[in-house]
Motif scaffolding. Sequence first.
Motif, short mmCIF file in Angstrom:
data_model
loop_
_atom_site.label_atom_id
_atom_site.label_comp_id
_atom_site.label_asym_id
_atom_site.label_seq_id
_atom_site.Cartn_x
_atom_site.Cartn_y
_atom_site.Cartn_z
N LYS A 179 -20.37 31.06 132.50
CA LYS A 179 -19.98 30.99 133.91
C LYS A 179 -20.72 29.85 134.62
CE LYS A 179 -19.97 33.77 138.11
NZ LYS A 179 -20.34 35.07 138.71
N LEU A 180 -22.00 29.70 134.31
CA LEU A 180 -22.78 28.62 134.92
C LEU A 180 -22.32 27.25 134.41
CD1 LEU A 180 -26.36 30.17 134.78
CD2 LEU A 180 -24.88 29.95 136.79
N ARG A 204 -19.39 26.31 133.96
CA ARG A 204 -18.19 25.86 134.68
C ARG A 204 -18.54 24.97 135.87
NH1 ARG A 204 -15.57 31.59 135.74
NH2 ARG A 204 -16.62 32.49 133.96
N LYS A 205 -19.78 25.05 136.34
CA LYS A 205 -20.17 24.32 137.54
C LYS A 205 -20.76 22.94 137.23
CE LYS A 205 -21.09 28.63 139.92
NZ LYS A 205 -22.10 29.52 140.48
#
Length: 185
Positions: A78-79, A81-82
Amino acid sequence: MQEDTPDFEADDGFDRPSKSQMKRDMTALQKLGEDLLALPESRWEPLALPEILYDALKACKKITNFEGRRRQMQYIGKLMRKIDPEPVREAVAAFKLGHAQDSLKLHQSERWRERLLASDDALQEFLNEHADVDIQQLRNLVRAARKDAANEPEKRSGRAFRELFQFIKASEAPEASEPADDADE
């Protein structure tokens, strides 16, 4: 009712990725996070990772529980993706390539050792390819390794066998650095 169908068909042009494609992308980023986790921490610093991702990676290294590790990897994905994944992909690929080259060199050294122990002709081939080696030391190591291999399995120390391998590995190492020296000149 049939008047509404042309309007419905006009809206069929999707302008966003499908849910399946989004899941594939997220899984790929999670896999990239696992590859990043396999790198030594010293390789993370040049990537300028966000502190939160850096901390999540360090925490994941400490987790031993399967389910906890899986959930932490999802969080890392998830991290991921940034951030821009390309520098991370390049760093992982460069690290894997380096390991593959090191492994290839070790396998080549092992093959030379086996060939040197098997026949005297291989000794001359090795000397032709590696002109800068100490011939006498190589011959002594080959002779000692053959003698060591002839002993009974209980009496083998394997020291000469290992020393021969180290000698071969060391003699092949300067060969890889020669082109770099030529480039500097």
